[in-house]
Enzyme design. Structure first.
Site, PDB file in Angstrom:
ATOM      1  N   HIS A  18       0.836  -1.206   0.000  1.00  9.90           N
ATOM      2  CA  HIS A  18       0.000   0.000   0.000  1.00  9.90           C
ATOM      3  C   HIS A  18       0.869   1.253   0.000  1.00  9.90           C
ATOM      4  CE1 HIS A  18      -3.051  -2.653   2.273  1.00  9.90           C
ATOM      5  NE2 HIS A  18      -3.565  -2.451   1.068  1.00  9.90           N
ATOM      6  N   LYS A  42     -16.147  -7.000   5.904  1.00 12.25           N
ATOM      7  CA  LYS A  42     -14.871  -7.719   5.891  1.00 12.25           C
ATOM      8  C   LYS A  42     -14.416  -8.128   7.297  1.00 12.25           C
ATOM      9  CE  LYS A  42     -12.820  -5.955   1.640  1.00 12.25           C
ATOM     10  NZ  LYS A  42     -11.619  -5.324   1.077  1.00 12.25           N
ATOM     11  N   ARG A  91      -2.101  -6.428  -7.690  1.00  8.94           N
ATOM     12  CA  ARG A  91      -0.946  -7.259  -7.357  1.00  8.94           C
ATOM     13  C   ARG A  91      -0.769  -8.387  -8.346  1.00  8.94           C
ATOM     14  NH1 ARG A  91      -3.251  -7.884  -1.647  1.00  8.94           N
ATOM     15  NH2 ARG A  91      -4.518  -9.117  -3.000  1.00  8.94           N
ATOM     16  N   SER A 129      -2.882  -7.518   3.094  1.00 10.58           N
ATOM     17  CA  SER A 129      -3.281  -7.355   4.491  1.00 10.58           C
ATOM     18  C   SER A 129      -3.712  -8.683   5.098  1.00 10.58           C
ATOM     19  CB  SER A 129      -4.418  -6.336   4.600  1.00 10.58           C
ATOM     20  OG  SER A 129      -3.966  -5.050   4.251  1.00 10.58           O
TER      21      SER A 129
END
Length: 163
Positions: A18, A42, A91, A129
């Site tokens: 990030h 989430k 990514r 993450s």
């Protein structure tokens, strides 16, 4: 003209990937707003306040970067901040389809706001993450995946809160 870009995400927690995208976006735009989403669906490991604190700590030395929390549509937030660009990270190929759909959705809501996709440097391409959260649950090493300021904040938290 002052070009403002909005970089939305859950940032649970903010990683070196990030951070890499924020640094590179800052070279392209006058101001970057890092927008930390509530993301109740989430079920984040860290509270919104903790995630904002981590993002602020990681980016404090970057001129022209600010951090906000939000719980509304990304396009609404972009308009609130006069952002004409949304930053999204890619990514891997697996990210592309979801991000493309999201970009089209945002464009259907406001076609004056462009989406720009940035890839992190190769050394950060595997970092997510969710990988960091899994390592934290088992007290795994995360120093190489997180900005030092974020690692320090997480290290100061009680390990019981990270379960």
């Amino acid at each position: 003209m002052n070009t403002i870009a909005l970089y939305p995400g859950t940032f649970d927690p903010i990683t070196n990937g990030h951070y890499d995208i924020i640094e590179r976006a800052k070279k392209m735009f006058d101001h970057v707003v890092v927008a930390v989403a509530v993301s109740v669906d989430k079920k984040p490991m860290f509270t919104l306040e903790e995630r904002i604190q981590m993002a602020e700590a990681a980016t404090a030395h970057l001129e022209g970067v600010s951090v906000v929390g939000f719980d509304n549509l990304t396009i609404e937030l972009a308009n609130e901040h006069n952002a004409k660009v949304l930053i999204r990270g890619l990514r891997a190929v697996s990210d592309f389809e979801y991000e493309l759909q999201l970009g089209y959705l945002n464009n259907s809501l406001d076609d004056t706001i462009e989406t720009v996709y940035l890839m992190p440097k190769l050394k950060h391409a595997f970092v997510s993450s969710s990988i960091v959260r899994n390592l934290l649950k088992f007290n795994g090493k995360t120093e190489h995946l997180l900005p030092p300021e974020v690692q320090k904040i997480i290290g100061s938290m009680n390990s019981c809160t990270l379960q």
